[in-house]
Design a protein around this motif. Structure first.
Motif, mmCIF file in Angstrom:
data_model
loop_
_atom_site.group_PDB
_atom_site.id
_atom_site.type_symbol
_atom_site.label_atom_id
_atom_site.label_comp_id
_atom_site.label_asym_id
_atom_site.label_seq_id
_atom_site.Cartn_x
_atom_site.Cartn_y
_atom_site.Cartn_z
ATOM 1 N N ALA A 197 12.738 11.678 -4.850
ATOM 2 C CA ALA A 197 12.429 10.387 -4.241
ATOM 3 C C ALA A 197 12.509 10.443 -2.716
ATOM 4 C CB ALA A 197 13.378 9.315 -4.758
ATOM 5 N N THR A 198 13.200 11.437 -2.188
ATOM 6 C CA THR A 198 13.350 11.540 -0.745
ATOM 7 C C THR A 198 12.398 12.562 -0.128
ATOM 8 O OG1 THR A 198 15.081 13.226 -0.966
ATOM 9 C CG2 THR A 198 15.790 10.904 -0.862
ATOM 10 N N GLY A 199 11.618 13.253 -0.985
ATOM 11 C CA GLY A 199 10.681 14.256 -0.489
ATOM 12 C C GLY A 199 11.314 15.599 -0.217
ATOM 13 N N GLN A 200 12.611 15.768 -0.532
ATOM 14 C CA GLN A 200 13.300 17.024 -0.294
ATOM 15 C C GLN A 200 13.079 18.035 -1.415
ATOM 16 O OE1 GLN A 200 17.407 16.055 0.300
ATOM 17 N NE2 GLN A 200 17.003 14.865 2.146
ATOM 18 N N GLY A 201 12.575 17.578 -2.545
ATOM 19 C CA GLY A 201 12.358 18.475 -3.674
ATOM 20 C C GLY A 201 11.049 19.224 -3.628
ATOM 21 N N ASP A 202 10.259 19.013 -2.566
ATOM 22 C CA ASP A 202 8.949 19.677 -2.464
ATOM 23 C C ASP A 202 9.076 21.109 -2.028
ATOM 24 O OD1 ASP A 202 7.773 17.310 -3.188
ATOM 25 O OD2 ASP A 202 7.474 16.654 -1.115
ATOM 26 N N GLN A 238 22.707 9.293 -3.725
ATOM 27 C CA GLN A 238 22.203 7.925 -3.720
ATOM 28 C C GLN A 238 20.798 7.873 -4.285
ATOM 29 O OE1 GLN A 238 22.347 5.951 0.052
ATOM 30 N NE2 GLN A 238 21.605 4.045 -0.773
ATOM 31 N N TYR A 239 19.963 8.859 -3.905
ATOM 32 C CA TYR A 239 18.592 8.933 -4.396
ATOM 33 C C TYR A 239 18.333 10.351 -4.884
ATOM 34 C CZ TYR A 239 18.114 4.622 -1.765
ATOM 35 O OH TYR A 239 18.286 3.348 -1.293
ATOM 36 N N PRO A 240 17.542 10.519 -5.935
ATOM 37 C CA PRO A 240 17.218 11.877 -6.374
ATOM 38 C C PRO A 240 16.378 12.590 -5.322
ATOM 39 C CG PRO A 240 15.975 10.255 -7.629
ATOM 40 C CD PRO A 240 16.928 9.499 -6.765
ATOM 41 N N MET A 241 16.433 13.917 -5.327
ATOM 42 C CA MET A 241 15.712 14.695 -4.319
ATOM 43 C C MET A 241 14.209 14.423 -4.343
ATOM 44 S SD MET A 241 17.882 18.262 -4.306
ATOM 45 C CE MET A 241 16.484 19.187 -3.849
#
Length: 59
Positions: A54-59, A49-52
């Protein structure tokens, strides 16, 4: 309808929502309709639904 078209139509429906409020609850819920179609298409494509990022999971 492809994802970009659905996203566009959803945004148009969101912008028109205040106009619909004057007509009452009997008006077809286009915003919800497009949200469901977008979610269904994303699931079938295997797209989040949202890119990583944008959700803070890609940090």
């Amino acid at each position: 309808m492809d994802l970009n078209q659905l996203l566009f139509q959803h945004q148009v429906a969101v912008m028109r929502t205040p106009d619909r409020a004057a007509f009452g609850a009997s008006i077809f819920d286009l915003v919800g309709h497009y949200e469901r179609r977008i979610a269904r298409l994303r699931r079938s494509m295997g797209v989040a639904q949202y890119p990583m990022w944008a959700t803070g999971q890609g940090d």
